[in-house]
Design a protein around this motif. Structure first.
Motif, PDB file in Angstrom:
ATOM      1  N   UNK A  21       0.835  -1.207   0.000  1.00  0.00           N
ATOM      2  CA  UNK A  21       0.000   0.000   0.000  1.00  0.00           C
ATOM      3  C   UNK A  21       0.864   1.250   0.000  1.00  0.00           C
ATOM      4  N   UNK A  22       1.921   1.239   0.776  1.00  0.00           N
ATOM      5  CA  UNK A  22       2.828   2.384   0.852  1.00  0.00           C
ATOM      6  C   UNK A  22       3.410   2.715  -0.518  1.00  0.00           C
ATOM      7  N   UNK A  23       3.894   1.695  -1.211  1.00  0.00           N
ATOM      8  CA  UNK A  23       4.518   1.921  -2.519  1.00  0.00           C
ATOM      9  C   UNK A  23       3.493   2.400  -3.537  1.00  0.00           C
ATOM     10  N   UNK A  24       2.298   1.830  -3.511  1.00  0.00           N
ATOM     11  CA  UNK A  24       1.238   2.261  -4.418  1.00  0.00           C
ATOM     12  C   UNK A  24       0.896   3.735  -4.200  1.00  0.00           C
ATOM     13  N   UNK A  25       0.690   4.112  -2.938  1.00  0.00           N
ATOM     14  CA  UNK A  25       0.324   5.494  -2.624  1.00  0.00           C
ATOM     15  C   UNK A  25       1.456   6.463  -2.944  1.00  0.00           C
ATOM     16  N   UNK A  26       2.691   6.023  -2.751  1.00  0.00           N
ATOM     17  CA  UNK A  26       3.827   6.897  -3.078  1.00  0.00           C
ATOM     18  C   UNK A  26       3.820   7.254  -4.554  1.00  0.00           C
ATOM     19  N   UNK A  27       3.487   6.279  -5.402  1.00  0.00           N
ATOM     20  CA  UNK A  27       3.426   6.547  -6.836  1.00  0.00           C
ATOM     21  C   UNK A  27       2.313   7.501  -7.197  1.00  0.00           C
ATOM     22  N   UNK A  28       1.153   7.343  -6.543  1.00  0.00           N
ATOM     23  CA  UNK A  28       0.034   8.226  -6.841  1.00  0.00           C
ATOM     24  C   UNK A  28       0.221   9.612  -6.240  1.00  0.00           C
ATOM     25  N   UNK A  29       0.897   9.673  -5.109  1.00  0.00           N
ATOM     26  CA  UNK A  29       1.052  10.961  -4.436  1.00  0.00           C
ATOM     27  C   UNK A  29       2.184  11.818  -4.952  1.00  0.00           C
ATOM     28  N   UNK A  30       3.189  11.203  -5.559  1.00  0.00           N
ATOM     29  CA  UNK A  30       4.393  11.935  -5.972  1.00  0.00           C
ATOM     30  C   UNK A  30       4.108  13.146  -6.858  1.00  0.00           C
ATOM     31  N   UNK A  31       3.230  13.055  -7.870  1.00  0.00           N
ATOM     32  CA  UNK A  31       2.981  14.230  -8.710  1.00  0.00           C
ATOM     33  C   UNK A  31       2.354  15.406  -7.945  1.00  0.00           C
ATOM     34  N   UNK A  32       1.836  15.129  -6.747  1.00  0.00           N
ATOM     35  CA  UNK A  32       1.145  16.158  -5.972  1.00  0.00           C
ATOM     36  C   UNK A  32       1.909  16.540  -4.703  1.00  0.00           C
ATOM     37  N   UNK A  33       3.161  16.097  -4.597  1.00  0.00           N
ATOM     38  CA  UNK A  33       3.982  16.376  -3.422  1.00  0.00           C
ATOM     39  C   UNK A  33       3.384  15.780  -2.141  1.00  0.00           C
ATOM     40  N   UNK A  34       2.731  14.646  -2.291  1.00  0.00           N
ATOM     41  CA  UNK A  34       2.263  13.872  -1.144  1.00  0.00           C
ATOM     42  C   UNK A  34       3.193  12.675  -1.011  1.00  0.00           C
ATOM     43  N   UNK A  35       3.969  12.656   0.050  1.00  0.00           N
ATOM     44  CA  UNK A  35       5.033  11.661   0.213  1.00  0.00           C
ATOM     45  C   UNK A  35       4.585  10.565   1.174  1.00  0.00           C
ATOM     46  N   UNK A  36       4.849   9.329   0.795  1.00  0.00           N
ATOM     47  CA  UNK A  36       4.372   8.175   1.563  1.00  0.00           C
ATOM     48  C   UNK A  36       5.530   7.214   1.795  1.00  0.00           C
ATOM     49  N   UNK A  37       5.781   6.895   3.054  1.00  0.00           N
ATOM     50  CA  UNK A  37       6.867   5.984   3.409  1.00  0.00           C
ATOM     51  C   UNK A  37       6.417   5.048   4.522  1.00  0.00           C
ATOM     52  N   UNK A  38       7.142   3.955   4.691  1.00  0.00           N
ATOM     53  CA  UNK A  38       6.883   3.060   5.815  1.00  0.00           C
ATOM     54  C   UNK A  38       8.119   2.967   6.699  1.00  0.00           C
ATOM     55  N   UNK A  39       7.869   2.862   7.990  1.00  0.00           N
ATOM     56  CA  UNK A  39       8.927   2.649   8.977  1.00  0.00           C
ATOM     57  C   UNK A  39       8.725   1.275   9.593  1.00  0.00           C
ATOM     58  N   UNK A  40       9.806   0.502   9.642  1.00  0.00           N
ATOM     59  CA  UNK A  40       9.706  -0.897  10.053  1.00  0.00           C
ATOM     60  C   UNK A  40      10.370  -1.116  11.402  1.00  0.00           C
ATOM     61  N   UNK A  41       9.538  -1.509  12.350  1.00  0.00           N
ATOM     62  CA  UNK A  41       9.982  -1.719  13.729  1.00  0.00           C
ATOM     63  C   UNK A  41      10.759  -3.023  13.840  1.00  0.00           C
TER      64      UNK A  41
END
Length: 259
Positions: free
Chosen positions: A167-187
């Protein structure tokens, strides 16, 4: 350079204890308005008081069971009514429920997916249109290192978390053109309430000795702190990380066999 979140509004699920509270505290101390979501009203109020002591802006809490779509919608409406908007979403709510594959019922699978995947989908979906419109947004999905390298008997958690990474990678691709950045942090292994509870249940030795035993396989030689994890989350939420999106970042002392 200090991460500056002044003028931003952050919402943190599972924010009343442990890693979630540390993230809320760090973001509030960096100038963000912060909304803390969790199920228990008593721990929410305790978290509000703790975070407010270090906050440079507004802090609010909202009771929310993130496994319920209506709770998420209601809490989001409360946050927007009080703080005006949401710039930063931290999807942190979750547990580390694990077991052998054949021991996991359909009900357990569904509960885990509702808590760790659908909760993130539903909350992000609410905030997303406004982030796109304003051309600024951050979504941080808190997952675990098992999402990258699942071990035997680690379902349903690692499977739900792996879906969260996709989900993170999918949203990062959709958000990038709009300066919406999506990342995951792994505990990896982070000192938090769940380990305090497990130690209390074991009733063996001191808590420090318990943590030392957990750290034996960590190359860095120790268990991490919630504050260290929160520092990375705060960086990702700030303009310092303006060219970081679609990343799955381990915060684990090099415990994971996968980068």
């Amino acid at each position: 350079m200090e991460a500056n979140l002044q003028g931003r509004v952050a919402i943190v699920t599972g924010g009343s204890k442990g890693i979630g509270r540390a993230i809320a505290l760090r973001m509030a101390a960096s100038g963000a308005d912060v909304a803390i979501l969790a199920r228990d009203e008593a721990t929410l109020e305790e978290a509000r008081q703790v975070v407010a002591q270090k906050a440079r802006a507004r802090v609010m809490v909202a009771r929310c069971d993130v496994t319920k779509a209506q709770d998420i919608a209601s809490a989001y409406e409360q946050v927007v009514a009080t703080l005006g908007r949401v710039d930063i979403v931290v999807n942190n709510a979750g547990t580390s429920r694990t077991g052998a594959f054949l021991s996991i019922t359909d009900e357990v699978w569904q509960e885990d997916l509702d808590l760790k995947l659908f909760a993130a989908i539903r909350l992000t979906r609410l905030a997303w249109p406004q982030m796109v419109e304003r051309r600024w947004g951050r979504v941080i999905n808190v997952l675990n290192i098992g999402a990258k390298a699942p071990k035997a008997a680690s379902a349903p958690t690692t499977v739900s978390r792996a879906a969260g990474m996709a989900l993170t990678k999918l949203l990062a691709g959709e958000g990038a053109p709009h300066n919406v950045l999506v990342n995951s942090l792994h505990v990896g292994l982070i000192d938090s309430d769940q380990w305090v509870r497990r130690h209390a249940q074991s009733a063996e030795g001191s808590y420090d000795a318990f943590l030392s035993g957990m750290a034996k396989n960590i190359p860095l030689g120790r268990v991490g702190t919630a504050e260290e994890f929160a520092n990375v989350a705060c960086f990702l939420a700030s303009d310092l990380a303006s060219y970081v999106t679609g990343a799955a970042i381990n915060v684990d002392g090099n415990l994971s066999p996968v980068m």
